[in-house]
Design a protein around this motif. Structure first.
Motif, PDB file in Angstrom:
ATOM      1  N   GLY A   1      -1.324  -7.835  10.780  1.00 36.32           N
ATOM      2  CA  GLY A   1      -1.470  -7.066  12.001  1.00 36.32           C
ATOM      3  C   GLY A   1      -0.545  -5.859  11.994  1.00 36.32           C
ATOM      4  O   GLY A   1       0.106  -5.544  10.999  1.00 36.32           O
ATOM      5  N   ASP A   2      -0.469  -5.181  13.118  1.00 31.30           N
ATOM      6  CA  ASP A   2       0.394  -4.004  13.211  1.00 31.30           C
ATOM      7  C   ASP A   2       1.852  -4.418  13.061  1.00 31.30           C
ATOM      8  O   ASP A   2       2.274  -5.440  13.623  1.00 31.30           O
ATOM      9  CB  ASP A   2       0.186  -3.297  14.545  1.00 31.30           C
ATOM     10  CG  ASP A   2      -1.196  -2.682  14.657  1.00 31.30           C
ATOM     11  OD1 ASP A   2      -1.731  -2.260  13.617  1.00 31.30           O
ATOM     12  OD2 ASP A   2      -1.741  -2.633  15.782  1.00 31.30           O
ATOM     13  N   PRO A   3       2.650  -3.631  12.328  1.00 30.70           N
ATOM     14  CA  PRO A   3       4.048  -3.994  12.108  1.00 30.70           C
ATOM     15  C   PRO A   3       4.811  -4.117  13.434  1.00 30.70           C
ATOM     16  O   PRO A   3       4.727  -3.247  14.294  1.00 30.70           O
ATOM     17  CB  PRO A   3       4.587  -2.831  11.277  1.00 30.70           C
ATOM     18  CG  PRO A   3       3.390  -2.193  10.661  1.00 30.70           C
ATOM     19  CD  PRO A   3       2.276  -2.386  11.646  1.00 30.70           C
ATOM     20  N   VAL A   4       5.521  -5.223  13.579  1.00 30.63           N
ATOM     21  CA  VAL A   4       6.375  -5.453  14.737  1.00 30.63           C
ATOM     22  C   VAL A   4       7.743  -5.850  14.201  1.00 30.63           C
ATOM     23  O   VAL A   4       7.886  -6.869  13.528  1.00 30.63           O
ATOM     24  CB  VAL A   4       5.804  -6.561  15.645  1.00 30.63           C
ATOM     25  CG1 VAL A   4       6.746  -6.817  16.812  1.00 30.63           C
ATOM     26  CG2 VAL A   4       4.421  -6.200  16.138  1.00 30.63           C
TER      27      VAL A   4
ATOM     28  N   ASP B   1      20.741  -3.251   1.883  1.00 36.38           N
ATOM     29  CA  ASP B   1      21.702  -4.337   1.652  1.00 36.38           C
ATOM     30  C   ASP B   1      21.032  -5.667   1.322  1.00 36.38           C
ATOM     31  O   ASP B   1      21.708  -6.697   1.250  1.00 36.38           O
ATOM     32  CB  ASP B   1      22.576  -4.512   2.902  1.00 36.38           C
ATOM     33  CG  ASP B   1      23.455  -3.299   3.171  1.00 36.38           C
ATOM     34  OD1 ASP B   1      23.804  -2.612   2.187  1.00 36.38           O
ATOM     35  OD2 ASP B   1      23.776  -3.047   4.349  1.00 36.38           O
ATOM     36  N   LEU B   2      19.724  -5.681   1.134  1.00 39.03           N
ATOM     37  CA  LEU B   2      19.034  -6.920   0.779  1.00 39.03           C
ATOM     38  C   LEU B   2      19.376  -7.351  -0.647  1.00 39.03           C
ATOM     39  O   LEU B   2      19.778  -6.531  -1.484  1.00 39.03           O
ATOM     40  CB  LEU B   2      17.522  -6.737   0.914  1.00 39.03           C
ATOM     41  CG  LEU B   2      17.002  -6.540   2.342  1.00 39.03           C
ATOM     42  CD1 LEU B   2      15.592  -5.986   2.320  1.00 39.03           C
ATOM     43  CD2 LEU B   2      17.039  -7.862   3.099  1.00 39.03           C
ATOM     44  N   SER B   3      19.202  -8.640  -0.929  1.00 41.82           N
ATOM     45  CA  SER B   3      19.529  -9.159  -2.263  1.00 41.82           C
ATOM     46  C   SER B   3      18.523  -8.714  -3.319  1.00 41.82           C
ATOM     47  O   SER B   3      18.842  -8.678  -4.500  1.00 41.82           O
ATOM     48  CB  SER B   3      19.594 -10.690  -2.220  1.00 41.82           C
ATOM     49  OG  SER B   3      20.617 -11.118  -1.343  1.00 41.82           O
ATOM     50  N   ALA B   4      17.304  -8.398  -2.910  1.00 40.07           N
ATOM     51  CA  ALA B   4      16.281  -7.949  -3.864  1.00 40.07           C
ATOM     52  C   ALA B   4      16.521  -6.500  -4.261  1.00 40.07           C
ATOM     53  O   ALA B   4      17.111  -5.710  -3.500  1.00 40.07           O
ATOM     54  CB  ALA B   4      14.900  -8.096  -3.244  1.00 40.07           C
ATOM     55  N   GLY B   5      16.033  -6.151  -5.455  1.00 45.81           N
ATOM     56  CA  GLY B   5      16.216  -4.788  -5.941  1.00 45.81           C
ATOM     57  C   GLY B   5      15.356  -3.777  -5.209  1.00 45.81           C
ATOM     58  O   GLY B   5      15.805  -2.676  -4.899  1.00 45.81           O
ATOM     59  N   ARG B   6      14.117  -4.139  -4.936  1.00 45.63           N
ATOM     60  CA  ARG B   6      13.207  -3.265  -4.199  1.00 45.63           C
ATOM     61  C   ARG B   6      12.326  -4.106  -3.292  1.00 45.63           C
ATOM     62  O   ARG B   6      12.168  -5.322  -3.482  1.00 45.63           O
ATOM     63  CB  ARG B   6      12.333  -2.437  -5.144  1.00 45.63           C
ATOM     64  CG  ARG B   6      13.086  -1.316  -5.848  1.00 45.63           C
ATOM     65  CD  ARG B   6      12.146  -0.353  -6.534  1.00 45.63           C
ATOM     66  NE  ARG B   6      12.886   0.736  -7.163  1.00 45.63           N
ATOM     67  CZ  ARG B   6      13.259   1.855  -6.552  1.00 45.63           C
ATOM     68  NH1 ARG B   6      12.952   2.034  -5.287  1.00 45.63           N
ATOM     69  NH2 ARG B   6      13.927   2.792  -7.189  1.00 45.63           N
ATOM     70  N   LEU B   7      11.711  -3.436  -2.322  1.00 44.24           N
ATOM     71  CA  LEU B   7      10.768  -4.081  -1.418  1.00 44.24           C
ATOM     72  C   LEU B   7       9.363  -3.569  -1.706  1.00 44.24           C
ATOM     73  O   LEU B   7       9.167  -2.390  -2.011  1.00 44.24           O
ATOM     74  CB  LEU B   7      11.122  -3.768   0.041  1.00 44.24           C
ATOM     75  CG  LEU B   7      12.505  -4.171   0.531  1.00 44.24           C
ATOM     76  CD1 LEU B   7      12.673  -3.769   1.989  1.00 44.24           C
ATOM     77  CD2 LEU B   7      12.734  -5.659   0.356  1.00 44.24           C
ATOM     78  N   LEU B   8       8.407  -4.470  -1.587  1.00 42.03           N
ATOM     79  CA  LEU B   8       6.996  -4.091  -1.656  1.00 42.03           C
ATOM     80  C   LEU B   8       6.319  -4.669  -0.431  1.00 42.03           C
ATOM     81  O   LEU B   8       6.247  -5.897  -0.266  1.00 42.03           O
ATOM     82  CB  LEU B   8       6.349  -4.641  -2.934  1.00 42.03           C
ATOM     83  CG  LEU B   8       4.829  -4.451  -3.038  1.00 42.03           C
ATOM     84  CD1 LEU B   8       4.465  -2.970  -3.020  1.00 42.03           C
ATOM     85  CD2 LEU B   8       4.285  -5.113  -4.292  1.00 42.03           C
ATOM     86  N   VAL B   9       5.861  -3.785   0.436  1.00 41.62           N
ATOM     87  CA  VAL B   9       5.175  -4.224   1.649  1.00 41.62           C
ATOM     88  C   VAL B   9       3.676  -4.179   1.392  1.00 41.62           C
ATOM     89  O   VAL B   9       3.160  -3.189   0.859  1.00 41.62           O
ATOM     90  CB  VAL B   9       5.541  -3.320   2.837  1.00 41.62           C
ATOM     91  CG1 VAL B   9       4.914  -3.857   4.115  1.00 41.62           C
ATOM     92  CG2 VAL B   9       7.049  -3.224   2.988  1.00 41.62           C
ATOM     93  N   VAL B  10       2.977  -5.251   1.776  1.00 44.10           N
ATOM     94  CA  VAL B  10       1.530  -5.308   1.548  1.00 44.10           C
ATOM     95  C   VAL B  10       0.830  -5.651   2.850  1.00 44.10           C
ATOM     96  O   VAL B  10       1.227  -6.582   3.562  1.00 44.10           O
ATOM     97  CB  VAL B  10       1.174  -6.337   0.444  1.00 44.10           C
ATOM     98  CG1 VAL B  10       1.707  -7.718   0.768  1.00 44.10           C
ATOM     99  CG2 VAL B  10      -0.333  -6.394   0.212  1.00 44.10           C
ATOM    100  N   GLY B  11      -0.179  -4.883   3.200  1.00 37.24           N
ATOM    101  CA  GLY B  11      -0.951  -5.139   4.404  1.00 37.24           C
ATOM    102  C   GLY B  11      -1.870  -6.332   4.224  1.00 37.24           C
ATOM    103  O   GLY B  11      -2.534  -6.472   3.191  1.00 37.24           O
ATOM    104  N   ALA B  12      -1.907  -7.203   5.231  1.00 38.26           N
ATOM    105  CA  ALA B  12      -2.746  -8.403   5.172  1.00 38.26           C
ATOM    106  C   ALA B  12      -3.899  -8.349   6.162  1.00 38.26           C
ATOM    107  O   ALA B  12      -4.674  -9.302   6.263  1.00 38.26           O
ATOM    108  CB  ALA B  12      -1.905  -9.652   5.432  1.00 38.26           C
TER     109      ALA B  12
END
Length: 502
Positions: free
Chosen positions: A24-27, A66-77
């Motif tokens: 859904g729409d990002p919240v 500051d997240l522990s992961a190196g990069r983020l990948l956002v995927v629309g569902a």
């Protein structure tokens, strides 16, 4: 690839990439808000810029702050109410494929947004489907004949499924099951994608031998002489036209005629035309190169019985794959030839390009002779089904509605879509022949229905026909799959067989 499930919060997981599904729409409240805060507001900024959207399979790469992961990948569902099992598999695949060409060793995927939205199965189902999707997303057909492929999906060292507050052991088991099913689908895809000068009927039989030995399956391969002796007139009518002789491949798990927990001896029958020129009724040149894909049904049932053997060894199951090349030549069947099928019916061959139904007919009759009580055939049978339903839905016929419903229920668990096509008896007179019991082709009107009616003449048991001509392969890449064979119906067949496993 190492697979593990962790119950940590997503912001605490160390990985090269953390994938965040957005339903859904990002919240930006709750855990999603915390991820945004720890990323330094990167997620909100992407949404404000229009890069982060709810559109299904859309993706955006971002820095992780500051997240522990190196990069983020956002995927629309997509919308929550429209999320189904098929979409979850494809979301897993689209995550992996979006990372093509990147150096990624470890990938973490936060499952909770999908688990909360999927109405059917919850976290356990999502773990299996996402893991399956990621492994299917690694598939790159260009690698079959190339040493390296630019931009290929990364070969992961580790896949981490992040599911705070869920049962780690249950999800681990489910995810491992998903990986095995995906590996089977990828096996079917590779066999289907291989070129016709690489995979002849004999080579396909050799591949089946190798698979059978690896998974301790019984196998028998019938050559042309024995097929003729047995009376497989339709199978030989197609197979004798090529210099590459036909092979009827028969594989079995469990004992001869043994019934499963549901009192079935299921037979999976797959069309294996290793190249289809159309024979004397030759096809147009356009897209004839795609006719190497006409063996996809056979590749699917061979892979499916191997997958079942990996997950539940000894489950009673039969796979029959008639493998031929349909070629013009001095020994080819001619339009107007009349042949005797294995079940004794006389068939008037009016079109040699309607060859799949011929080899399937004899294969299904033979499967019944080997003790099959329930049958499913899988075939790239008609162009008509692709014109009617496109490349997203498989057309299906059934004899005995209860068995059809069982097959479709297995497809629902697998995340695969089917649409029932009726068997209209009023069309049967159109298939009558002056010279035989029936003809293999007729007028274009209702031709899709008539293909199913023809096959019905060669079964006496509950039977379902899956026409995958539209769904077997993609002509262009999608966010979740490469161009080429899709592996469709493999997971359905596996789920169907495992329903009867002890």
């Amino acid at each position: 690839m190492q697979l593990r499930v962790v119950t940590s919060q997503p912001w605490d997981v160390k990985a090269d990439v953390l994938a965040i599904p957005v339903v859904g729409d990002p919240v930006f409240d709750g855990p999603q808000g915390e991820l945004d805060r720890r990323s330094g507001g990167e997620l909100k900024a992407l949404a404000a810029f229009g890069e982060l959207t709810a559109k299904r399979y859309s993706t955006a790469l971002a820095t992780s702050g500051d997240l522990s992961a190196g990069r983020l990948l956002v995927v629309g569902a997509g919308e929550a109410e429209k999320l189904d099992r098929e979409a979850v598999v494809r979301i897993g695949s689209s995550i992996e494929r979006r990372l093509g060409g990147r150096k990624v060793g470890s990938l973490a995927i936060w499952l909770t947004p999908l688990s909360d939205a999927l109405a059917d199965g919850g976290a356990t189902a999502v773990a299996e489907l996402v893991a399956r999707g990621v492994v299917q997303g690694t598939y790159e057909p260009q690698a079959i004949y190339r040493e390296s492929v630019e931009g290929a999906p990364p070969a992961l060292d580790e896949l981490i499924l992040v599911a705070p507050d869920d049962d780690k052991a249950d999800l681990q088991k489910a995810a491992e099951r998903g990986v095995v099913i995906a590996e089977g689908a990828n096996m079917a895809r590779t066999l289907a994608n291989r070129a016709s000068n690489d995979v002849s009927p004999e080579v396909l039989a050799d591949e089946a031998y190798t698979i059978a030995r690896k998974h301790r399956l019984w196998i028998d391969v019938i050559g042309p002489e024995r097929a003729t002796e047995l009376g497989m007139g339709m199978f030989m009518a197609v197979g004798r036209g090529s210099d590459n002789p036909p092979r009827m491949i028969v594989m079995r798990s469990g004992g001869e005629g043994e019934k499963d927990r549901l009192d079935r001896h299921v037979a999976l029958v797959g069309k294996g035309v290793c190249f289809d020129s159309g024979g004397i009724s030759i096809k147009p040149a356009e897209r004839m190169d795609e006719m190497k894909m006409d063996k996809t049904g056979a590749c699917t049932v061979i892979a499916a019985i191997a997958t079942v053997a990996r997950l539940k060894p000894g489950t009673p199951l039969l796979a029959v794959a008639p493998a031929v090349e349909n070629m013009p030549g001095p020994h080819s069947t001619r339009p107007g030839d009349v042949v005797k099928a294995l079940n004794g019916k006389m068939v008037d061959i009016t079109n040699t390009d309607a060859e799949g139904r011929l080899i399937l007919g004899d294969a299904m009759t033979y499967a019944e002779r080997l003790g099959a009580t329930h049958l499913v055939d899988v075939a790239t049978l008609t162009g008509a089904v692709a014109r009617a339903l496109g490349n997203q839905v498989t057309g299906a016929f059934g004899q005995e509605q209860r068995w059809y419903d069982d097959v479709v229920a297995a497809g629902s668990r697998a995340g695969e879509r089917y649409w029932q096509i009726p068997l209209i008896d009023d069309y049967v007179p159109d298939m009558e022949s002056w010279y035989g019991d029936l003809q293999n082709a007729g007028s274009a009107e209702g031709s899709l229905v008539k293909s199913g009616l023809f096959l019905r003449e060669f079964v006496t048991r509950p039977w379902v026909h899956l026409d995958i001509a539209g769904t077997a392969y993609f002509r262009k890449a999608t966010p979740y799959a490469a161009r080429g064979a899709t592996g469709v119906a493999h997971a359905t067949l596996v789920e169907l067989a495992l329903a009867g496993a002890r």
